[in-house]
Design an enzyme around this catalytic site. Sequence first.
Site, PDB file in Angstrom:
ATOM      1  N   GLN A  52       5.311  -1.755  -0.249  1.00 38.03           N
ATOM      2  CA  GLN A  52       4.847  -0.395  -0.219  1.00 38.03           C
ATOM      3  C   GLN A  52       3.378  -0.379   0.180  1.00 38.03           C
ATOM      4  O   GLN A  52       2.721  -1.417   0.137  1.00 38.03           O
ATOM      5  CB  GLN A  52       5.049   0.264  -1.570  1.00 38.03           C
ATOM      6  CG  GLN A  52       6.523   0.302  -1.987  1.00 38.03           C
ATOM      7  CD  GLN A  52       6.797   1.245  -3.168  1.00 38.03           C
ATOM      8  OE1 GLN A  52       5.925   1.938  -3.648  1.00 38.03           O
ATOM      9  NE2 GLN A  52       8.038   1.231  -3.637  1.00 38.03           N
TER      10      GLN A  52
ATOM     11  N   ASN B 259      18.509   8.352  -2.258  1.00 38.39           N
ATOM     12  CA  ASN B 259      18.041   6.978  -2.060  1.00 38.39           C
ATOM     13  C   ASN B 259      18.950   6.015  -2.816  1.00 38.39           C
ATOM     14  O   ASN B 259      19.239   6.233  -4.001  1.00 38.39           O
ATOM     15  CB  ASN B 259      16.615   6.840  -2.618  1.00 38.39           C
ATOM     16  CG  ASN B 259      16.141   5.387  -2.661  1.00 38.39           C
ATOM     17  OD1 ASN B 259      15.778   4.827  -1.633  1.00 38.39           O
ATOM     18  ND2 ASN B 259      16.167   4.779  -3.845  1.00 38.39           N
ATOM     19  N   GLU B 260      19.369   4.978  -2.144  1.00 37.82           N
ATOM     20  CA  GLU B 260      20.200   3.930  -2.778  1.00 37.82           C
ATOM     21  C   GLU B 260      21.211   4.559  -3.742  1.00 37.82           C
ATOM     22  O   GLU B 260      21.283   4.205  -4.923  1.00 37.82           O
ATOM     23  CB  GLU B 260      19.315   2.891  -3.484  1.00 37.82           C
ATOM     24  CG  GLU B 260      18.460   2.111  -2.507  1.00 37.82           C
ATOM     25  CD  GLU B 260      17.764   0.881  -3.086  1.00 37.82           C
ATOM     26  OE1 GLU B 260      17.879   0.615  -4.293  1.00 37.82           O
ATOM     27  OE2 GLU B 260      17.098   0.181  -2.297  1.00 37.82           O
TER      28      GLU B 260
ATOM     29  N   GLU C 145      13.022   0.762   3.712  1.00 33.59           N
ATOM     30  CA  GLU C 145      12.340  -0.109   2.738  1.00 33.59           C
ATOM     31  C   GLU C 145      12.536  -1.544   3.187  1.00 33.59           C
ATOM     32  O   GLU C 145      13.684  -1.975   3.390  1.00 33.59           O
ATOM     33  CB  GLU C 145      12.913   0.066   1.325  1.00 33.59           C
ATOM     34  CG  GLU C 145      12.599   1.402   0.700  1.00 33.59           C
ATOM     35  CD  GLU C 145      13.083   1.503  -0.752  1.00 33.59           C
ATOM     36  OE1 GLU C 145      13.183   0.470  -1.442  1.00 33.59           O
ATOM     37  OE2 GLU C 145      13.374   2.641  -1.178  1.00 33.59           O
TER      38      GLU C 145
ATOM     39  N   TYR D   2      15.061  -6.468   1.287  1.00 35.11           N
ATOM     40  CA  TYR D   2      13.892  -7.155   0.721  1.00 35.11           C
ATOM     41  C   TYR D   2      14.025  -8.659   0.918  1.00 35.11           C
ATOM     42  O   TYR D   2      15.116  -9.228   0.754  1.00 35.11           O
ATOM     43  CB  TYR D   2      13.749  -6.827  -0.767  1.00 35.11           C
ATOM     44  CG  TYR D   2      13.197  -5.422  -0.965  1.00 35.11           C
ATOM     45  CD1 TYR D   2      11.831  -5.176  -0.832  1.00 35.11           C
ATOM     46  CD2 TYR D   2      14.038  -4.354  -1.237  1.00 35.11           C
ATOM     47  CE1 TYR D   2      11.321  -3.895  -0.981  1.00 35.11           C
ATOM     48  CE2 TYR D   2      13.527  -3.066  -1.391  1.00 35.11           C
ATOM     49  CZ  TYR D   2      12.167  -2.850  -1.254  1.00 35.11           C
ATOM     50  OH  TYR D   2      11.651  -1.587  -1.384  1.00 35.11           O
TER      51      TYR D   2
HETATM   52  O1  AHR Z   1      10.557  -0.439  -3.578  1.00 34.92           O
HETATM   53  C1  AHR Z   1      11.031  -0.654  -4.867  1.00 34.92           C
HETATM   54  C2  AHR Z   1      12.469  -0.195  -5.069  1.00 34.92           C
HETATM   55  O2  AHR Z   1      13.334  -0.974  -4.314  1.00 34.92           O
HETATM   56  C3  AHR Z   1      12.784   1.213  -4.625  1.00 34.92           C
HETATM   57  O3  AHR Z   1      12.441   2.143  -5.584  1.00 34.92           O
HETATM   58  C4  AHR Z   1      14.268   1.158  -4.444  1.00 34.92           C
HETATM   59  O4  AHR Z   1      14.729   2.077  -3.489  1.00 34.92           O
HETATM   60  C5  AHR Z   1      14.522  -0.274  -4.050  1.00 34.92           C
HETATM   61  O5  AHR Z   1      15.553  -0.849  -4.764  1.00 34.92           O
END
Ligand code: AHR
Length: 496
Positions: free
Chosen positions: A348, A176-177, A299, A243
Amino acid sequence: MSPAKAVLALDAGAPGTAINPNVYGHFAEHLGRCIYEGLWVGEDSPIPNTRGIRNDAVAALRKIRVPVLRWPGGCFADEYHWRDGIGPREDRPRMINTHWGGVSENNHFGTHEYMDLCAQLGCEPYICGNVGSGTVREMQEWVEYLTSDADSPMANLRRANGREAPWKLRFFGVGNENWGCGGSMRPEYYADNYLRYNTYVRNLSGNTVYRVACGPRGADTVWTEVLMQLAGTAMNALSFHYYTVAGEWTDRGLATGFDEARWHLTLRRALDIDGLIAAHSAVMDRYDPAGAVALIVDEWGTWYDVEPGTNPGFLYQQNSLRDALVAALHFNIFHRHARRVAMANIAQTVNVLQAMILTDGPRMLVTPTYHVFEMYAVHKGASALPVALESPDYALGGSAIPAVSATASRDAAGTVHLSLVNTDPNRPAEVACRLSGPVGSRAHGRILTAQDMDAHNTFERPAAVAPAEFTGFSTGEGAAKVSLPPKSVVTLAFVD
Ligand code: AHR
């Protein structure tokens, strides 16, 4: 105020790309009160639960038919050692969750509990493995533990822990990332690591793994390019995170009590995902013109400043009508990119970031975002129809976004569903629709709106924001006129 006028044309007979139901997927990380309290309360809790998993949350999530749930992170995934989360709970070692608040993690929610949660929800599991701080062997053995039916060490360990039959596990993320919290890697280094780890993610006992590689950060198309070039033929999908941050990372604003400038900026930033998906898709098209490798947005969601007085590492935020519009705009965009975007997981599920559910001890509420998932469920698996939309602007402070956003699809029964968003918090919008092809001549609809931009549900007033019947439209032969109130999300079904 006189309504803004938009014009929309849709051809219900056009061949459409199927909207993968997994675009309505979810993400639950060991972060704050998402897993612990939000989903897992333990078998001895006074909160009604089934084998430790809270019944109210499961019932609410079953209603929106969660198709897939990503776990255990997030950044947590690259620090998670799965063997700490199996066996008798009282014997499981503790760890410190260094990313999220530095709290002690007791590992009571592990592989068996997660697979049980997925079974209770009726959804597919999607596990993210540890590349950042885990070994190849660890990842190999996790997949063996989960999926092997052989007389093998890990399958026998699973049996010893009470689970005879292997589970089916389709979706597996290799890190992940990894450009950031998952190891701060360069794309070339991660691509090599991806190939190495992925080699040992075996298809066992008839289980076929859908392999997800870590994708780019933001607009970094170089990452996409390198991954597609070096590892594109060894993956099923590349993941992408986006995001909606309405400001700088140091000043994201609160989830409620914001002004119109923040409202406008939030929606503008939400719409930015469209260009990013297009940019990464264009790179992928060069290496994979057939569209075999998916881009999965595993995400996404709003990220505000935390609620005052809460742990900054827990990312707890309220959820308002603004979030509902953000969700609807994302779905409209995902549908447009249905050819590449095969999954999306909102961040989430409970009590963290743009959550579906908030809990307070035994109390639980569903958020405006939850309602959009429910209203838009009609589009799951349907064919995305091309929509031509001319929208006036909603402008503020020298910046403009379209006042109206739309998506349409045709479901298996042939019913056409049209969903519309009015982003303007002050001005109604009138949408003149030209409908061609096989489309019903009557319609019924639902709306999500409220008086205030930051209207939200509280434990005292859990239904302050909820969908209602919508009658603000007229239909005629091949036409419809829809009057959208300010700041609203509307869904219409055209029937005979
Ligand atoms: O969702 C919160 C965080 O955001 C996750 O852990 C990460 O993958 C992203 O940067």
